[in-house]
Motif scaffolding. Structure first.
Motif, PDB file in Angstrom:
ATOM      1  N   ARG A  33       0.824  -1.204   0.000  1.00 50.46           N
ATOM      2  CA  ARG A  33       0.000   0.000   0.000  1.00 50.46           C
ATOM      3  C   ARG A  33       0.863   1.262   0.000  1.00 50.46           C
ATOM      4  NH1 ARG A  33      -4.892  -1.390   2.642  1.00 50.46           N
ATOM      5  NH2 ARG A  33      -5.559  -3.408   1.805  1.00 50.46           N
ATOM      6  N   PRO A  34       0.339   2.369  -0.537  1.00 45.36           N
ATOM      7  CA  PRO A  34       0.999   3.658  -0.314  1.00 45.36           C
ATOM      8  C   PRO A  34       1.079   3.930   1.191  1.00 45.36           C
ATOM      9  CG  PRO A  34      -0.684   3.842  -2.020  1.00 45.36           C
ATOM     10  CD  PRO A  34      -0.853   2.487  -1.388  1.00 45.36           C
ATOM     11  N   VAL A  35       2.110   4.640   1.606  1.00 49.44           N
ATOM     12  CA  VAL A  35       2.358   4.829   3.040  1.00 49.44           C
ATOM     13  C   VAL A  35       1.164   5.468   3.739  1.00 49.44           C
ATOM     14  CG1 VAL A  35       3.778   5.998   4.753  1.00 49.44           C
ATOM     15  CG2 VAL A  35       4.851   4.931   2.781  1.00 49.44           C
ATOM     16  N   ASP A  36       0.625   6.540   3.185  1.00 53.70           N
ATOM     17  CA  ASP A  36      -0.480   7.220   3.864  1.00 53.70           C
ATOM     18  C   ASP A  36      -1.728   6.347   3.917  1.00 53.70           C
ATOM     19  OD1 ASP A  36       0.876   9.493   4.600  1.00 53.70           O
ATOM     20  OD2 ASP A  36       0.319  10.628   2.812  1.00 53.70           O
ATOM     21  N   GLU A  37      -1.972   5.574   2.883  1.00 53.92           N
ATOM     22  CA  GLU A  37      -3.118   4.669   2.892  1.00 53.92           C
ATOM     23  C   GLU A  37      -2.950   3.610   3.983  1.00 53.92           C
ATOM     24  OE1 GLU A  37      -4.813   1.224  -0.054  1.00 53.92           O
ATOM     25  OE2 GLU A  37      -4.342   3.183  -0.974  1.00 53.92           O
ATOM     26  N   ALA A  38      -1.749   3.058   4.095  1.00 61.32           N
ATOM     27  CA  ALA A  38      -1.481   2.072   5.147  1.00 61.32           C
ATOM     28  C   ALA A  38      -1.600   2.715   6.524  1.00 61.32           C
ATOM     29  CB  ALA A  38      -0.088   1.483   4.952  1.00 61.32           C
ATOM     30  N   ARG A  39      -1.119   3.936   6.641  1.00 62.98           N
ATOM     31  CA  ARG A  39      -1.187   4.633   7.935  1.00 62.98           C
ATOM     32  C   ARG A  39      -2.635   4.863   8.349  1.00 62.98           C
ATOM     33  NH1 ARG A  39      -1.445   9.976   9.279  1.00 62.98           N
ATOM     34  NH2 ARG A  39      -1.033  10.670   7.144  1.00 62.98           N
ATOM     35  N   TRP A  40      -3.468   5.278   7.406  1.00 63.06           N
ATOM     36  CA  TRP A  40      -4.869   5.527   7.749  1.00 63.06           C
ATOM     37  C   TRP A  40      -5.585   4.241   8.129  1.00 63.06           C
ATOM     38  CZ3 TRP A  40      -6.529   9.759   9.491  1.00 63.06           C
ATOM     39  CH2 TRP A  40      -6.061  10.981   9.016  1.00 63.06           C
ATOM     40  N   GLU A  41      -5.241   3.139   7.484  1.00 59.76           N
ATOM     41  CA  GLU A  41      -5.853   1.863   7.868  1.00 59.76           C
ATOM     42  C   GLU A  41      -5.500   1.512   9.309  1.00 59.76           C
ATOM     43  OE1 GLU A  41      -5.758  -2.861   6.591  1.00 59.76           O
ATOM     44  OE2 GLU A  41      -5.650  -1.324   5.027  1.00 59.76           O
ATOM     45  N   LEU A  42      -4.253   1.718   9.670  1.00 63.47           N
ATOM     46  CA  LEU A  42      -3.840   1.449  11.048  1.00 63.47           C
ATOM     47  C   LEU A  42      -4.524   2.406  12.025  1.00 63.47           C
ATOM     48  CD1 LEU A  42      -0.033   0.807  10.488  1.00 63.47           C
ATOM     49  CD2 LEU A  42      -1.712  -0.865  11.289  1.00 63.47           C
ATOM     50  N   GLN A  43      -4.624   3.675  11.649  1.00 62.67           N
ATOM     51  CA  GLN A  43      -5.216   4.655  12.548  1.00 62.67           C
ATOM     52  C   GLN A  43      -6.716   4.471  12.723  1.00 62.67           C
ATOM     53  OE1 GLN A  43      -2.232   8.175  11.133  1.00 62.67           O
ATOM     54  NE2 GLN A  43      -3.909   8.864  12.438  1.00 62.67           N
ATOM     55  N   SER A  44      -7.333   3.621  11.917  1.00 62.05           N
ATOM     56  CA  SER A  44      -8.747   3.309  12.117  1.00 62.05           C
ATOM     57  C   SER A  44      -8.950   2.325  13.265  1.00 62.05           C
ATOM     58  CB  SER A  44      -9.351   2.736  10.830  1.00 62.05           C
ATOM     59  OG  SER A  44      -8.842   1.433  10.564  1.00 62.05           O
ATOM     60  N   LEU A  45      -7.847   1.739  13.746  1.00 58.87           N
ATOM     61  CA  LEU A  45      -7.932   0.793  14.853  1.00 58.87           C
ATOM     62  C   LEU A  45      -8.005   1.531  16.185  1.00 58.87           C
ATOM     63  CD1 LEU A  45      -5.162  -1.700  13.658  1.00 58.87           C
ATOM     64  CD2 LEU A  45      -7.649  -2.066  13.558  1.00 58.87           C
ATOM     65  N   PRO A  46      -8.681   0.972  17.182  1.00 58.36           N
ATOM     66  CA  PRO A  46      -8.771   1.641  18.486  1.00 58.36           C
ATOM     67  C   PRO A  46      -7.404   1.786  19.147  1.00 58.36           C
ATOM     68  CG  PRO A  46      -9.635  -0.599  18.589  1.00 58.36           C
ATOM     69  CD  PRO A  46      -9.432  -0.293  17.153  1.00 58.36           C
ATOM     70  N   GLY A  47      -7.163   2.979  19.666  1.00 61.21           N
ATOM     71  CA  GLY A  47      -5.917   3.238  20.377  1.00 61.21           C
ATOM     72  C   GLY A  47      -4.722   3.511  19.494  1.00 61.21           C
ATOM     73  N   VAL A  48      -4.905   3.534  18.175  1.00 62.44           N
ATOM     74  CA  VAL A  48      -3.784   3.726  17.260  1.00 62.44           C
ATOM     75  C   VAL A  48      -3.841   5.135  16.669  1.00 62.44           C
ATOM     76  CG1 VAL A  48      -2.662   2.957  15.136  1.00 62.44           C
ATOM     77  CG2 VAL A  48      -3.668   1.280  16.693  1.00 62.44           C
ATOM     78  N   GLY A  49      -2.873   5.964  17.062  1.00 59.25           N
ATOM     79  CA  GLY A  49      -2.736   7.293  16.495  1.00 59.25           C
ATOM     80  C   GLY A  49      -1.593   7.311  15.502  1.00 59.25           C
ATOM     81  N   VAL A  50      -1.189   8.512  15.114  1.00 58.96           N
ATOM     82  CA  VAL A  50      -0.174   8.643  14.073  1.00 58.96           C
ATOM     83  C   VAL A  50       1.177   8.090  14.531  1.00 58.96           C
ATOM     84  CG1 VAL A  50       0.459  11.007  14.749  1.00 58.96           C
ATOM     85  CG2 VAL A  50       0.844  10.221  12.390  1.00 58.96           C
ATOM     86  N   LYS A  51       1.496   8.220  15.818  1.00 55.59           N
ATOM     87  CA  LYS A  51       2.785   7.717  16.294  1.00 55.59           C
ATOM     88  C   LYS A  51       2.840   6.186  16.252  1.00 55.59           C
ATOM     89  CE  LYS A  51       5.321   6.590  20.338  1.00 55.59           C
ATOM     90  NZ  LYS A  51       5.198   6.349  21.777  1.00 55.59           N
ATOM     91  N   VAL A  52       1.795   5.529  16.759  1.00 53.85           N
ATOM     92  CA  VAL A  52       1.774   4.067  16.751  1.00 53.85           C
ATOM     93  C   VAL A  52       1.748   3.542  15.320  1.00 53.85           C
ATOM     94  CG1 VAL A  52       0.429   2.023  17.385  1.00 53.85           C
ATOM     95  CG2 VAL A  52       0.717   3.879  19.029  1.00 53.85           C
ATOM     96  N   ALA A  53       0.946   4.175  14.470  1.00 53.85           N
ATOM     97  CA  ALA A  53       0.866   3.737  13.070  1.00 53.85           C
ATOM     98  C   ALA A  53       2.221   3.853  12.388  1.00 53.85           C
ATOM     99  CB  ALA A  53      -0.177   4.560  12.326  1.00 53.85           C
ATOM    100  N   ALA A  54       2.895   4.986  12.577  1.00 57.72           N
ATOM    101  CA  ALA A  54       4.216   5.176  11.960  1.00 57.72           C
ATOM    102  C   ALA A  54       5.226   4.186  12.514  1.00 57.72           C
ATOM    103  CB  ALA A  54       4.695   6.615  12.177  1.00 57.72           C
ATOM    104  N   SER A  55       5.109   3.852  13.794  1.00 58.73           N
ATOM    105  CA  SER A  55       6.013   2.873  14.394  1.00 58.73           C
ATOM    106  C   SER A  55       5.858   1.509  13.730  1.00 58.73           C
ATOM    107  CB  SER A  55       5.738   2.740  15.898  1.00 58.73           C
ATOM    108  OG  SER A  55       5.976   3.944  16.577  1.00 58.73           O
ATOM    109  N   VAL A  56       4.612   1.100  13.501  1.00 60.75           N
ATOM    110  CA  VAL A  56       4.371  -0.193  12.847  1.00 60.75           C
ATOM    111  C   VAL A  56       4.934  -0.174  11.433  1.00 60.75           C
ATOM    112  CG1 VAL A  56       2.592  -1.763  12.013  1.00 60.75           C
ATOM    113  CG2 VAL A  56       2.338  -0.682  14.254  1.00 60.75           C
TER     114      VAL A  56
END
Length: 242
Positions: free
Chosen positions: A116-139
């Motif tokens: 996936r494109p990075v931002d698309e993958a990041r938004w998918e992660l950020q749709s999860l509970p407790g996952v903000g931009v820092k956690v998403a970027a870490s993954v």
């Protein structure tokens, strides 16, 4: 005008070069799978690294696989990670997030994000509970996905403001501003390195929240020019000599 544009150098390159001279390379030695990184990053917020690593290792020792963690009552998870900040919320969000991934993907995996494109993958992660931009970027960056995302934690955000790389705003705005400054040639490893240079080297050792050691800072000349470190106001970055 074309010549000046061709010679423009991102301020992140100057920051990285100065910190590399002071602290040396900070390249990744090993990367966890994305689900393990999600578990680790989800319990790490506002918690010292030693404490969050201890909680993560206890989780790994307790459960045969992360699928077992997903089906564990929140109260039991809380007993294991009780010494991290906001432990009750993290225990609830973590198990919920893992179950949602299973429901969406069909099994507990985030490997599909690699394409996936990075931002698309990041938004998918950020749709999860407790996952903000820092956690998403870490993954995305720290795990075996190795994608171009800069992890902006409390320390990186603070020092980025102090040296004028970003202005006022939340972590999401800081992430977006710093990613715009990241040279297109930089790899995931380069962004990994910048994170640890800004966090551990600058943010924790020289520029903590209270009483920064400005005299020992390799970026002190920029800070002095911008008036950072002695004022709560942060001016926009401008090239040296401008």
């Amino acid at each position: 005008m074309q010549l000046s544009l061709g010679l423009w150098r991102s301020p992140l390159e100057s920051v990285r070069d100065a910190l590399l001279c002071e602290f040396g390379p900070q390249r990744p030695v090993a990367r966890m799978d994305p689900i393990s990184q999600l578990v680790k990053s989800s319990i790490s917020g506002r918690t010292p690294d030693a404490v969050s690593w201890g909680a993560f290792l206890r989780l790994r020792a307790e459960f045969r696989c992360w699928e077992d963690l997903a089906r564990t009552p929140d109260a039991q998870v809380l007993e294991i990670i009780g010494d991290v900040a906001c432990a009750e919320d993290k225990a609830r969000h973590l198990t919920h997030a893992l179950r949602l991934i299973e429901q969406k993907v069909g099994w507990l995996s985030l490997n599909h994000l690699a394409g996936r494109p990075v931002d698309e993958a990041r938004w998918e992660l950020q749709s999860l509970p407790g996952v903000g931009v820092k956690v998403a970027a870490s993954v995305l960056n720290f795990s075996s996905l190795a994608m171009r995302a800069l992890v902006v934690d409390t320390h990186v955000h603070r020092v980025a403001r102090r040296i004028g790389l970003v202005g006022s705003g939340d972590t999401t705005l800081a992430y977006q501003a710093l990613m715009r400054l990241a040279p297109g040639s930089w790899t995931a490893d380069d962004l990994f390195e910048l994170h640890w240079l800004m966090k551990r080297g600058l943010g924790q050792m020289l520029c903590p929240d209270q009483a920064p050691s400005c005299g020992a800072c390799p970026l002190k000349h920029d800070c002095a020019k911008l008036g950072i470190g002695h004022s709560a106001e942060v001016l926009p970055w401008r090239p040296r000599g401008a």
